[in-house]
Design an enzyme around this catalytic site. Structure first.
Site, PDB file in Angstrom:
ATOM      1  N   LYS A 158      59.298  90.817  15.217  1.00  0.00           N
ATOM      2  CA  LYS A 158      59.814  91.329  16.490  1.00  0.00           C
ATOM      3  C   LYS A 158      59.399  90.430  17.649  1.00  0.00           C
ATOM      4  CE  LYS A 158      59.640  96.290  15.564  1.00  0.00           C
ATOM      5  NZ  LYS A 158      59.149  97.552  16.150  1.00  0.00           N
ATOM      6  N   LYS A 201      54.979  95.839   9.142  1.00  0.00           N
ATOM      7  CA  LYS A 201      55.567  96.290   7.886  1.00  0.00           C
ATOM      8  C   LYS A 201      56.876  96.986   8.235  1.00  0.00           C
ATOM      9  CE  LYS A 201      54.755  98.759   3.637  1.00  0.00           C
ATOM     10  NZ  LYS A 201      55.308  97.608   2.891  1.00  0.00           N
ATOM     11  N   GLU A 288      57.071 101.977  20.425  1.00  0.00           N
ATOM     12  CA  GLU A 288      57.134 101.509  21.811  1.00  0.00           C
ATOM     13  C   GLU A 288      57.111 102.680  22.777  1.00  0.00           C
ATOM     14  OE1 GLU A 288      60.603  99.588  23.315  1.00  0.00           O
ATOM     15  OE2 GLU A 288      61.978 101.007  22.422  1.00  0.00           O
ATOM     16  N   ARG A 292      60.437 105.364  31.593  1.00  0.00           N
ATOM     17  CA  ARG A 292      61.550 105.829  32.436  1.00  0.00           C
ATOM     18  C   ARG A 292      62.043 107.159  31.892  1.00  0.00           C
ATOM     19  NH1 ARG A 292      65.414 105.137  28.579  1.00  0.00           N
ATOM     20  NH2 ARG A 292      65.158 103.348  27.218  1.00  0.00           N
ATOM     21  N   VAL A 295      68.072 109.130  28.245  1.00  0.00           N
ATOM     22  CA  VAL A 295      69.375 109.794  28.127  1.00  0.00           C
ATOM     23  C   VAL A 295      69.194 111.213  27.581  1.00  0.00           C
ATOM     24  CG1 VAL A 295      71.606 109.728  26.942  1.00  0.00           C
ATOM     25  CG2 VAL A 295      70.573 107.590  27.761  1.00  0.00           C
ATOM     26  N   ARG A 338      76.107 112.762  22.394  1.00  0.00           N
ATOM     27  CA  ARG A 338      76.556 111.767  23.371  1.00  0.00           C
ATOM     28  C   ARG A 338      78.058 111.569  23.188  1.00  0.00           C
ATOM     29  NH1 ARG A 338      72.112 106.996  24.148  1.00  0.00           N
ATOM     30  NH2 ARG A 338      70.262 108.245  23.765  1.00  0.00           N
TER      31      ARG A 338
HETATM   32  P1  ADP Z   1      63.760  98.163  20.933  1.00  0.00           P
HETATM   33  O1  ADP Z   1      62.805  98.053  22.064  1.00  0.00           O
HETATM   34  O2  ADP Z   1      64.611  96.934  20.798  1.00  0.00           O
HETATM   35  O3  ADP Z   1      64.532  99.438  20.911  1.00  0.00           O
HETATM   36  P2  ADP Z   1      61.969  99.221  18.854  1.00  0.00           P
HETATM   37  O4  ADP Z   1      60.664  98.618  18.551  1.00  0.00           O
HETATM   38  O5  ADP Z   1      61.987 100.500  19.603  1.00  0.00           O
HETATM   39  O6  ADP Z   1      62.854  98.114  19.595  1.00  0.00           O
HETATM   40  O7  ADP Z   1      62.766  99.415  17.518  1.00  0.00           O
HETATM   41  C1  ADP Z   1      64.121  99.803  17.516  1.00  0.00           C
HETATM   42  C2  ADP Z   1      64.540 100.343  16.162  1.00  0.00           C
HETATM   43  O8  ADP Z   1      64.324  99.371  15.132  1.00  0.00           O
HETATM   44  C3  ADP Z   1      63.740 101.549  15.712  1.00  0.00           C
HETATM   45  O9  ADP Z   1      64.244 102.766  16.232  1.00  0.00           O
HETATM   46  C4  ADP Z   1      63.906 101.457  14.195  1.00  0.00           C
HETATM   47  O10 ADP Z   1      65.177 101.956  13.823  1.00  0.00           O
HETATM   48  C5  ADP Z   1      63.870  99.972  13.931  1.00  0.00           C
HETATM   49  N1  ADP Z   1      62.485  99.534  13.639  1.00  0.00           N
HETATM   50  C6  ADP Z   1      61.593  99.010  14.521  1.00  0.00           C
HETATM   51  N2  ADP Z   1      60.419  98.745  13.922  1.00  0.00           N
HETATM   52  C7  ADP Z   1      60.544  99.089  12.619  1.00  0.00           C
HETATM   53  C8  ADP Z   1      59.678  99.056  11.474  1.00  0.00           C
HETATM   54  N3  ADP Z   1      58.436  98.599  11.538  1.00  0.00           N
HETATM   55  N4  ADP Z   1      60.176  99.525  10.300  1.00  0.00           N
HETATM   56  C9  ADP Z   1      61.442  99.991  10.213  1.00  0.00           C
HETATM   57  N5  ADP Z   1      62.293 100.039  11.249  1.00  0.00           N
HETATM   58  C10 ADP Z   1      61.872  99.594  12.435  1.00  0.00           C
END
Ligand code: ADP
Length: 449
Positions: A158, A201, A288, A292, A295, A338
């Site tokens: 990420k 992971k 995360e 804010r 929705v 939505r």
């Molecule tokens: P963003 O800020 O781009 O929304 P997030 O970290 O919130 O990124 O992750 C967005 C989506 O990606 C999550 O809701 C999930 O569906 C998938 N995701 C993120 N991290 C993981 C992980 N460690 N394992 C499986 N899916 C993940």
């Protein structure tokens, strides 16, 4: 309390905030682009100021134009809504330095949570559970290999500065890792101007469960329970509900406490959301924080009776929360659909003129929308027309109320996803609450097959 608030947004959320201000006796200033001159938010506000052309960079993201609108209308505070500038710490600083109250958290909280690596390190200190993986940034391929081996494949790479579902790469084996790592780094540099990446992971069958929090400037932080947002497509939520049917009371207490601890760790002020992924065995991990309003906030309002936008404004004005954690409880079940202007199964946006619009009503139904008959949906912004929120004594009841509401709703002249919701609400797995974040995409594939 403020006399006048400027809303730096458009669409249903701008309307939602204008309504909350009216309920509080606050005058409102809308800002709009030339494409939005007939938009509902521009009509409902006490004053409206054109801030530029359709292009978002020149209007809703145009900080000098928004500040000029605040200046000429003599607004005291600025509400950013969601999207656009809502998570822009620099904008929050500019508002503050120019003498306006920012209706949101401190820019320090926003910066801490906005950098995902710093956010994870802060959460680790607060003992909020994290997805196993790197402690911080991963700098080279050898380190990436070591961490991936430790965490076990599959892993997800990420971008620290990523967001909106972008800047993530799933890797299933070591031979694929090297290439993916280098691409992830260069894409992060290209898209976000920062090539910091980290590794987690990859959880294979998680649910997306998030905790709503609210803090004031007097050090009080409460959680308002969880929302279940696993019904997604392309990382975009389609239907949300509260509470999550998957949680038992002990897990609920644990995850909600983790959410409140996370907020306390950054001295959080205002409304925020801590997002978690939950495994089938109910272990859960922070992914995360959104600094804010979201929705899907109305489902939380429906089950708690707390007006989140009103409290965003009140705490920004310096008021203390007038309730404590133990005063809050869950009343029944709420669901939000939505409603998007798009083909219900191909998801192609369908801007244009809404010829006929009929919103559902009746007991336990709320519609948050900026649409009306004759409204032309401009092609420049997101495709959400609005949200239908239904409440019931329990989940089965809430589903039936939503089925009634979706059946009543009429949107003609453009395509909408009403038919998707109709089928989703009748789906046995959905009705049983038996799903994870892959459910909707798998079901759509089956339907096309
Ligand atoms: P963003 O800020 O781009 O929304 P997030 O970290 O919130 O990124 O992750 C967005 C989506 O990606 C999550 O809701 C999930 O569906 C998938 N995701 C993120 N991290 C993981 C992980 N460690 N394992 C499986 N899916 C993940």
């Amino acid at each position: 309390m403020f006399h006048k608030v400027l809303i730096a947004n458009r669409g249903e959320i701008a309307v939602r905030i204008i309504r909350a201000c009216k309920d509080l006796g606050i005058r409102t200033v809308a800002v709009y682009s030339t494409a939005d001159k007939d938009a509902m938010h521009a009509r409902l506000a006490d004053e409206s100021v054109c801030i530029g052309p359709a292009e978002t960079a020149k209007s809703y993201l145009n900080i000098p134009a928004i500040m000029a609108a605040a200046e000429v209308t003599d607004a005291e505070a600025i509400h950013p809504g969601y999207g656009f500038l809502a998570e822009n710490a620099e904008f929050a600083d500019i508002c503050h330095e120019s003498g306006y109250v920012w209706i949101g958290p401190s820019s320090h909280s926003m910066r801490t949570m906005g950098d995902k690596v710093v956010a994870k390190q802060t959460m680790e200190k607060a003992k909020v559970p994290l997805v196993p993986g790197s402690d911080g940034a991963v700098c080279d391929v050898d380190e990436a290999k070591r961490i991936a081996r430790q965490a076990g494949y599959p892993v997800i790479i990420k971008a620290a500065a990523g967001g909106g579902g972008r800047g993530m790469k799933v890797v299933h084996s070591e031979p694929a890792l090297v290439g993916a790592f280098l691409i992830a780094q260069s894409e992060a540099r290209m898209f976000f101007g920062d090539d910091t990446v980290y590794i987690e992971k990859f959880l294979e069958l998680p649910r997306h469960i998030e905790v709503q929090v609210l803090g004031d400037k007097h050090g009080n932080v409460v959680h308002l329970f969880e929302r279940e947002c696993s019904v997604q497509r392309n990382n975009q939520k389609v239907l949300e509900e509260a509470p999550s049917r998957f949680l038992d009371e002990a897990t609920r207490q644990k995850i909600c406490k983790a959410g409140a601890d996370a907020a306390r760790a950054v001295n959080y002020v205002g409304a925020g959301t801590i997002e978690f992924l939950m495994n089938p065995d109910k272990s859960f991990y922070f992914i995360e924080m959104n600094t804010r309003i979201q929705v899907e906030h109305p489902v939380t309002e429906a089950i708690t009776g707390v007006d989140l936008i009103e409290w965003q404004i009140r705490v920004a004005a310096g008021e203390a929360l007038n309730f404590k954690q133990e005063d809050l409880s869950i009343n029944g079940h709420a669901i939000e659909c939505r409603i998007n202007a798009e083909h219900p199964f191909k998801f192609i946006p369908s801007p244009g003129k809404i010829s006929i619009y009929h919103a559902p009503g009746g007991r336990s139904v709320r519609v948050d929308s900026a649409a009306y008959a004759g409204y032309v949906i401009p092609p420049y912004y997101d495709s959400m027309i609005g949200k239908v929120i239904c409440h019931g004594a329990n989940r089965a009841n809430a589903i039936r109320v939503m089925q009634r509401a979706i059946h009543e709703m009429i949107i003609e002249g453009i395509q909408s996803n009403l038919e998707l919701h109709r089928r989703l609400l009748a789906n046995p797995a959905f009705q049983a609450g038996d799903f994870n974040i892959h459910f909707l995409e798998n079901w759509l594939k089956e339907m096309n097959a």
